[in-house]
Write an enzyme that holds these catalytic residues in place. Structure first.
Site, PDB file in Angstrom:
ATOM      1  N   HIS A  85      10.249  59.002  68.360  1.00  0.00           N
ATOM      2  CA  HIS A  85       9.919  57.689  67.771  1.00  0.00           C
ATOM      3  C   HIS A  85      10.785  56.573  68.370  1.00  0.00           C
ATOM      4  O   HIS A  85      11.202  55.653  67.671  1.00  0.00           O
ATOM      5  CB  HIS A  85      10.091  57.697  66.244  1.00  0.00           C
ATOM      6  CG  HIS A  85       9.172  58.649  65.536  1.00  0.00           C
ATOM      7  ND1 HIS A  85       7.965  58.261  64.989  1.00  0.00           N
ATOM      8  CD2 HIS A  85       9.285  59.972  65.274  1.00  0.00           C
ATOM      9  CE1 HIS A  85       7.380  59.306  64.419  1.00  0.00           C
ATOM     10  NE2 HIS A  85       8.154  60.358  64.588  1.00  0.00           N
ATOM     11  N   ASN A 158       4.000  59.419  58.753  1.00  0.00           N
ATOM     12  CA  ASN A 158       3.198  59.248  59.960  1.00  0.00           C
ATOM     13  C   ASN A 158       1.813  58.744  59.586  1.00  0.00           C
ATOM     14  O   ASN A 158       1.454  58.714  58.405  1.00  0.00           O
ATOM     15  CB  ASN A 158       3.048  60.593  60.689  1.00  0.00           C
ATOM     16  CG  ASN A 158       4.288  60.970  61.499  1.00  0.00           C
ATOM     17  OD1 ASN A 158       5.106  60.116  61.843  1.00  0.00           O
ATOM     18  ND2 ASN A 158       4.417  62.245  61.803  1.00  0.00           N
TER      19      ASN A 158
HETATM   20 FE1  HDD Z   1      10.998  62.915  62.115  1.00  0.00          FE
HETATM   21  C1  HDD Z   1      12.389  60.094  63.362  1.00  0.00           C
HETATM   22  C2  HDD Z   1       8.388  61.057  60.835  1.00  0.00           C
HETATM   23  C3  HDD Z   1       9.386  65.812  61.158  1.00  0.00           C
HETATM   24  C4  HDD Z   1      13.676  64.685  63.015  1.00  0.00           C
HETATM   25  N1  HDD Z   1      10.488  60.979  62.109  1.00  0.00           N
HETATM   26  C5  HDD Z   1      11.201  59.958  62.677  1.00  0.00           C
HETATM   27  C6  HDD Z   1      10.535  58.713  62.465  1.00  0.00           C
HETATM   28  C7  HDD Z   1       9.398  58.985  61.752  1.00  0.00           C
HETATM   29  C8  HDD Z   1       9.377  60.409  61.526  1.00  0.00           C
HETATM   30  C9  HDD Z   1       8.356  57.988  61.296  1.00  0.00           C
HETATM   31  C10 HDD Z   1      10.988  57.357  62.978  1.00  0.00           C
HETATM   32  C11 HDD Z   1      11.781  56.617  61.941  1.00  0.00           C
HETATM   33  C12 HDD Z   1      12.144  55.242  62.456  1.00  0.00           C
HETATM   34  O1  HDD Z   1      11.236  54.418  62.599  1.00  0.00           O
HETATM   35  O2  HDD Z   1      13.326  55.028  62.736  1.00  0.00           O
HETATM   36  N2  HDD Z   1       9.200  63.346  61.259  1.00  0.00           N
HETATM   37  C13 HDD Z   1       8.335  62.448  60.702  1.00  0.00           C
HETATM   38  C14 HDD Z   1       7.328  63.155  59.951  1.00  0.00           C
HETATM   39  C15 HDD Z   1       7.593  64.487  60.059  1.00  0.00           C
HETATM   40  C16 HDD Z   1       8.784  64.607  60.858  1.00  0.00           C
HETATM   41  C17 HDD Z   1       6.197  62.494  59.188  1.00  0.00           C
HETATM   42  C18 HDD Z   1       6.860  65.648  59.464  1.00  0.00           C
HETATM   43  C19 HDD Z   1       6.461  65.660  58.239  1.00  0.00           C
HETATM   44  N3  HDD Z   1      11.425  64.887  62.124  1.00  0.00           N
HETATM   45  C20 HDD Z   1      10.657  65.924  61.656  1.00  0.00           C
HETATM   46  C21 HDD Z   1      11.403  67.158  61.734  1.00  0.00           C
HETATM   47  C22 HDD Z   1      12.633  66.847  62.245  1.00  0.00           C
HETATM   48  C23 HDD Z   1      12.623  65.421  62.484  1.00  0.00           C
HETATM   49  C24 HDD Z   1      10.878  68.505  61.298  1.00  0.00           C
HETATM   50  C25 HDD Z   1      13.802  67.720  62.540  1.00  0.00           C
HETATM   51  C26 HDD Z   1      14.072  68.829  61.971  1.00  0.00           C
HETATM   52  N4  HDD Z   1      12.702  62.474  63.094  1.00  0.00           N
HETATM   53  C27 HDD Z   1      13.695  63.358  63.307  1.00  0.00           C
HETATM   54  C28 HDD Z   1      14.932  62.727  63.911  1.00  0.00           C
HETATM   55  C29 HDD Z   1      14.518  61.231  64.007  1.00  0.00           C
HETATM   56  C30 HDD Z   1      13.093  61.255  63.479  1.00  0.00           C
HETATM   57  C31 HDD Z   1      15.435  63.399  65.125  1.00  0.00           C
HETATM   58  C32 HDD Z   1      14.685  60.551  65.349  1.00  0.00           C
HETATM   59  C33 HDD Z   1      15.259  59.192  65.054  1.00  0.00           C
HETATM   60  C34 HDD Z   1      15.617  59.245  63.656  1.00  0.00           C
HETATM   61  O3  HDD Z   1      15.292  60.458  63.140  1.00  0.00           O
HETATM   62  O4  HDD Z   1      16.157  58.362  63.021  1.00  0.00           O
HETATM   63  O5  HDD Z   1      16.010  62.895  63.055  1.00  0.00           O
END
Ligand code: HDD
Length: 710
Positions: A85, A158
């Site tokens: 993202h 999402n």
């Molecule tokens: Fe995630 C970012 C949505 C599963 C780990 N995720 C991130 C963002 C969104 C989502 C919208 C961007 C937030 C922003 O605008 O700063 N992610 C989801 C959804 C998931 C999902 C709807 C499933 C239901 N994500 C998911 C899993 C993991 C992560 C299973 C790790 C185990 N996601 C992350 C992250 C991020 C992230 C690595 C990257 C940047 C951040 O968090 O702030 O931690």
């Protein structure tokens, strides 16, 4: 530090809501206007254009503190982009509940319809890096931070209601597979490559989400026209301690609409900022995006009443089975003042909840609860990122956490531990009655085990339901997307396995794809497979409106001023904006001598920027337009992208020299002087254009005209 104190609300004339978060952010604003330039130490600077040298043609001196400070700051002004993202765009707004939700949750921001809770939303793509294009085929992030009076609550969702994998431990695998391949970092911002599809065919739980990814949902027309889903199962808990399972939904009041693949790909080059520009402009123009907030709820004692596991994040709860209760509305009404300070530094986390909301045992959610805070430590450089203005709650923070990189708060006193006597045991934990968060006391009885529940094993039924629920054009677009994506895979074995795997979802889909990508039809399919249907899944069944759409109007010297002016007025009254396009920028003279300004020309504009086209009459204007190849090209492209087209008088004759003439006369509907044919409306020799305008606006509100076989 001197803070900027002029009236924040005056500068943002369009914002009326006097909300806490804005007041808090205002304190951190610094306005440089009319000020002398200083160093970071406050020293006034007399020259910022020349470095300090030993002689005018001599070497630069180490003594030059201004040079050193300016360059050092510049050298360090990037932070790591989000690991997923990375590309996103945010806006401020507010949320109001329609009616009290006391029966279901004690969350304070859901009790009183008079409370306006400030929000910040960040929309994003998943795969591409920060500088990638907006309109790629991808899942869109829809993350909302509610600044409630009980602390921050984040829905990190999402625009697709299900996820690729069932357990968070596989997140690094799916993301490594979809990101650019590690040896050469190719391709950027796309799933159309071998490693992604290799992962898909090796991981059948991806089938459902892949269907969504190949659908129109993955190329939205606008952030304002897509749904948001919390995806994971959460809980609502009321004051009596009763818990229900809940899923969160955002439903846009403009309906759900998409681009075509060809259009989306062209936009990647012609305007990589298409979605962020669209959101920014809509807010600046006062066309505030609105989304209704909905919840699906399942009583605890009905947890096992479904043919899927309600904790499985690859499954949705069909709306026909578990209705979405609409409980409030979010309005986005203010653009950011500084992209980096706000949009880039905002830190979301699904673990940010408030009393009345709690987690379920969804194994994807459980892992997410760890990952987000962890990633911010690298991205934002330490444990104090909650002090960055965009992340601060509107309520005060009191605890014994201290120190660390970039600490802003100055905590006086000697106690930074609990219990203590020197500060009378403060800060002290709050009781539940005082608002202290108490985790839902769920009974857990099981063995420690690394494994997956049998109830998570059905990978195909809901993928089939998704396919069954699509309209014919939507199905066609899915086949087209598979063709492009899997057709881009180099390994023939992977291609064949994709077809075999999706034969389990929909044999007709797999057969069409097999034919197009040159592999065998799927083996062992069940041709009699029926499966469920959920009409709520088709975008065709969402809201249709012309509001906020954009029309291109062609003018050259000699254009019919009256029809152009009247058309612009009619569009404006319907909430549709328009732009005048000519072969050059600047003033263009109408046949009555009046002038209008063309703000775009055929070099700076393109059919893919607009939802519809109007070609007004005027003999000389049309004669000039017809000399340019790009005019016909523009119309042909709008036509093949199934967009609405209107033409009057000589403009209507001009359409005969474009691909519009390929429409069969048998599809025409003639009413008086008005002729309508699959989204094309023409009029000639009429004094009263009202019906013509109405018909055009009606066509625009239909979004696309698929009968043209696009
Ligand atoms: Fe995630 C970012 C949505 C599963 C780990 N995720 C991130 C963002 C969104 C989502 C919208 C961007 C937030 C922003 O605008 O700063 N992610 C989801 C959804 C998931 C999902 C709807 C499933 C239901 N994500 C998911 C899993 C993991 C992560 C299973 C790790 C185990 N996601 C992350 C992250 C991020 C992230 C690595 C990257 C940047 C951040 O968090 O702030 O931690």
């Amino acid at each position: 530090m001197e803070y900027y104190c002029c009236n924040f609300y005056e500068r943002r004339g369009n914002v009326k809501e006097d909300i806490e978060k804005m007041k808090q952010m205002e304190k951190h604003q610094v306005d440089n206007k009319d000020q002398k330039m200083t160093t970071n130490m406050g020293l006034k600077i007399s020259n910022t254009d020349d470095s300090l040298k030993a002689g005018l043609r001599g070497p630069t001196l180490l003594e030059d503190f201004h040079f050193r400070e300016k360059i050092t700051h510049f050298d360090h002004e990037r932070i790591p982009e989000r690991v997923v993202h990375a590309r996103g765009f945010g806006a401020h707004g507010f949320f109001q509940v329609y009616e009290s939700m006391t029966e279901y949750t004690k969350a304070k921001f859901l009790q009183d319809p008079n409370i306006k809770t400030p929000v910040f939303v960040r929309f994003s793509t998943v795969v591409g890096s920060r500088g990638s294009a907006d309109t790629v085929r991808d899942v869109r992030g829809f993350a909302t931070k509610f600044y409630t009076e009980e602390g921050n609550f984040d829905i990190v969702g999402n625009n697709i209601p299900v996820f690729f994998i069932q357990d968070a431990i596989k997140f690094p695998d799916v993301i490594h597979a979809v990101k650019p391949e590690p040896n050469n970092e190719i391709p950027q911002a796309t799933s159309a490559h071998d490693t992604f599809w290799d992962f898909v065919v090796s991981t059948p739980e991806t089938a459902h989400m892949v269907m969504w990814l190949m659908s129109d949902r993955a190329i939205p027309r606008s952030f304002r026209m897509m749904e948001g889903f919390g995806v994971n199962t959460f809980r609502f808990v009321n004051a009596q301690g009763k818990s229900r399972f809940v899923k969160f939904h955002w439903k846009p009041l403009l309906g759900v609409h998409s681009l075509l693949r060809d259009e989306a790909q062209k936009l990647c080059g012609k305007d990589p900022d298409f979605h962020r520009r669209d959101l920014w402009n809509a807010i600046e123009q006062g066309q505030y995006p609105e989304y209704e907030f909905g919840v699906q709820m399942i009583e605890e004692d009905q947890e096992f009443n479904f043919d899927f596991d309600i904790l499985d994040p690859t499954k949705l709860w069909p709306e026909e089975m578990v209705p979405v209760k609409i409980i409030g509305k979010m309005t986005l009404n203010r653009n950011v003042d500084n992209f980096f300070a706000e949009t880039e530094q905002v830190a979301f986390c699904p673990a940010n909840i408030v009393p009345g909301i709690d987690f379920s045992n969804d194994p994807l959610l459980q892992g997410r609860l760890f990952s987000y805070e962890d990633t911010q430590l690298t991205r934002l450089g330490g444990p104090n990122f909650h002090e960055i203005p965009i992340n601060r709650p509107i309520v005060p923070i009191h605890n014994n956490q201290r120190d660390g990189m970039h600490r802003m708060t100055i905590n006086p006193g000697v106690t930074s531990y609990f219990p203590n006597t020197l500060a009378q045991n403060t800060p002290m934990p709050a009781t539940e009655e005082e608002g202290g968060f108490v985790h839902y006391t769920e009974k857990i009885d099981g063995r420690k085990i690394r494994g997956r529940s049998e109830s998570f094993r059905d990978f195909y039924s809901q993928a089939t339901m998704f396919w069954n629920s699509m309209s014919i054009p939507e199905k066609k677009h899915i086949v087209d997307a598979f063709h492009y994506e899997v057709g881009s895979v180099k390994d023939k074995n992977i291609k064949q396995r994709v077809v075999d795997m999706f034969g389990n979802v929909a044999p007709d889909l797999a057969e069409q794809v097999a034919h197009r990508i040159g592999v065998n039809a799927p083996a062992n399919t069940d041709e009699n497979k029926v499966g469920a249907v959920s009409p709520a899944l088709s975008q065709e069944n969402t809201i249709k409106t012309a509001m906020t759409r954009k029309v291109a109007i062609f003018i050259e010297n000699g254009f019919c001023t009256k029809s152009v002016m009247q058309m612009m007025d009619a569009l404006n009254s319907a909430g549709v904006s328009s732009e005048l396009i000519s072969s050059h920028l600047g003033m263009v003279t109408g046949k009555d001598g009046n002038q209008l300004e063309a703000t775009k020309d055929f070099t700076t504009a393109d059919a893919v920027f607009y939802d519809a086209v109007y070609i007004p009459g005027g003999r000389d204007s049309i004669a000039e337009l017809s000399k340019h190849f790009c005019t016909r090209n523009f119309i042909n492209e709008a036509f093949h992208h199934a967009k609405s087209i209107a033409a009057s008088d000589e403009g209507a004759d001009f359409l005969d020299s474009t691909d519009v003439s390929s429409l069969s006369p048998s599809q025409s509907k003639i009413e008086g002087e008005l002729e309508t044919q699959l989204g094309v409306v023409k009029v000639k020799n009429t004094q009263d254009m009202t019906k013509f305008f109405e018909e055009f606006i009606k066509l625009i509100s239909m979004d696309r005209h698929w009968g043209r076989n696009c």
